[in-house]
Design an enzyme around this catalytic site. Sequence first.
Site, mmCIF file in Angstrom:
data_model
loop_
_atom_site.group_PDB
_atom_site.id
_atom_site.type_symbol
_atom_site.label_atom_id
_atom_site.label_comp_id
_atom_site.label_asym_id
_atom_site.label_seq_id
_atom_site.Cartn_x
_atom_site.Cartn_y
_atom_site.Cartn_z
ATOM 1 N N LYS A 162 43.954 59.410 43.971
ATOM 2 C CA LYS A 162 44.473 58.573 42.902
ATOM 3 C C LYS A 162 45.988 58.438 43.038
ATOM 4 O O LYS A 162 46.714 59.433 43.145
ATOM 5 C CB LYS A 162 44.126 59.180 41.540
ATOM 6 C CG LYS A 162 42.651 59.109 41.192
ATOM 7 C CD LYS A 162 42.181 57.683 40.966
ATOM 8 C CE LYS A 162 40.749 57.634 40.455
ATOM 9 N NZ LYS A 162 40.292 56.248 40.200
ATOM 10 N N ASP A 190 43.285 54.936 45.658
ATOM 11 C CA ASP A 190 42.908 54.118 44.506
ATOM 12 C C ASP A 190 44.116 53.999 43.585
ATOM 13 O O ASP A 190 44.500 54.972 42.925
ATOM 14 C CB ASP A 190 41.728 54.738 43.765
ATOM 15 C CG ASP A 190 41.224 53.855 42.629
ATOM 16 O OD1 ASP A 190 41.773 52.747 42.449
ATOM 17 O OD2 ASP A 190 40.283 54.273 41.927
ATOM 18 N N GLU A 218 42.216 50.803 47.194
ATOM 19 C CA GLU A 218 41.399 50.209 46.143
ATOM 20 C C GLU A 218 42.271 49.644 45.021
ATOM 21 O O GLU A 218 43.159 50.325 44.518
ATOM 22 C CB GLU A 218 40.457 51.282 45.589
ATOM 23 C CG GLU A 218 39.494 50.813 44.530
ATOM 24 C CD GLU A 218 38.525 51.911 44.120
ATOM 25 O OE1 GLU A 218 37.900 51.768 43.053
ATOM 26 O OE2 GLU A 218 38.385 52.916 44.852
ATOM 27 N N ASP A 243 38.107 46.295 42.996
ATOM 28 C CA ASP A 243 37.312 47.059 42.042
ATOM 29 C C ASP A 243 37.354 46.397 40.671
ATOM 30 O O ASP A 243 36.469 45.637 40.297
ATOM 31 C CB ASP A 243 37.812 48.503 41.968
ATOM 32 C CG ASP A 243 36.999 49.356 40.994
ATOM 33 O OD1 ASP A 243 35.915 48.914 40.562
ATOM 34 O OD2 ASP A 243 37.444 50.463 40.660
ATOM 35 N N LYS A 267 30.128 48.668 40.621
ATOM 36 C CA LYS A 267 29.875 49.729 39.641
ATOM 37 C C LYS A 267 28.940 49.172 38.580
ATOM 38 O O LYS A 267 29.176 48.078 38.051
ATOM 39 C CB LYS A 267 31.173 50.221 39.001
ATOM 40 C CG LYS A 267 32.097 50.963 39.957
ATOM 41 C CD LYS A 267 33.389 51.388 39.267
ATOM 42 C CE LYS A 267 34.299 52.134 40.224
ATOM 43 N NZ LYS A 267 35.614 52.456 39.604
#
Length: 378
Positions: A162, A190, A218, A243, A267
């Site tokens: 992250k 991400d 991402e 995403d 997702k």
Amino acid sequence: MKITDIQVKRLRIPLKKPFKTALRTVEAVEDILITIHTDTGDIGYGEAPPTAVITGDTREGIEGAILGHIKPRLLGLPVVELETIMERLHTALVGNTSAKAAVDMALYDLFARYHQAPLFRLLGGARQTLATDLTISVNDSAEMAEDARQAVLLGYSTLKIKVGKDPQQDLKRIKALRQTLGDGVTLRLDANQGWTPREAVKLIRQMEEADLGIELVEQPVKAGDLEGLKYVTQQVETLILADESVFSPLDALRIMQERAADLINIKLMKTGGIHQALKICALAEIYGMECMMGCMLESRLSVAAAAHVAAGRNIITRCDLDGPGLCADDPWQGGPVFDHAAITMSKEAGLGIVPGPTFDQYISQPFSSFSATPQKKM
């Protein structure tokens, strides 16, 4: 097998340690659990996390959407008429993708149970095993490096890091991680929409010049900035994964037509469930764009539903299904086996998951019991 009732409860499972991103800090999975009951005694299970900063869905909103809008439209319908049920589900109200996803996966659970087959077999049966990465939260460099080292010791060969709070600090963190881990571990980043397009291009190029071996980045920019996403994709060699920019099949189509990203992250909480996720898979097959199967902060129940989709379709080539690996406990039994990085699909029908011995201690009483009567087919 007809739907006789839909019930809603709250599920809370502490995390092993706080989950930190550029958008939020979370200490426990606090999801909405739904059960769909039938006249045969079969029960389908579904789950939805209230991820307000991404999907806009809150606990109260998910509960109200299911009990007040979705439930009245589905009572009395035969589970085998899946296409009809899905049309009713997705036209019950606009948005509310998390609520729809919870109901959707419970319906697919029942549908596969009716056919006495594991769900992934009905979705294509592409593979029986999957490999997931593990997310490393945003912290200081030393803590992130230690978290990453521990993950590798558990068998994870791919880590999702992250970033997105401070570009230059992000660069220092990634350099420290690569130095700690060596070249044998795959790193995914991400940013959770944390950079501007120019910041993203500058930082990713610096990582490329430093030969940090980043597999993909991402969602580097804001979800609605399609031009910015495309700009980043065109300006760097590193793969860019969309995403938050992709909720619906229409969103995915736009990304694919514009080549605004190299990969799509599916997702269930964004798509509204398996039914819509399969449409994105079909589009991706047409456009030749590989997909990742991801998850929010969810327990093994809904992550298992995502695993069934990933195991069913070849176009899904990467998995970020680490929700169970972040939880301090698991109230479920049966279904796919999550052994750190390795996910093995099981032979049980449906999702294969049922409540385990410790289940009740993680559940609160139903939120409400809206009165609802079956509606006639239109």
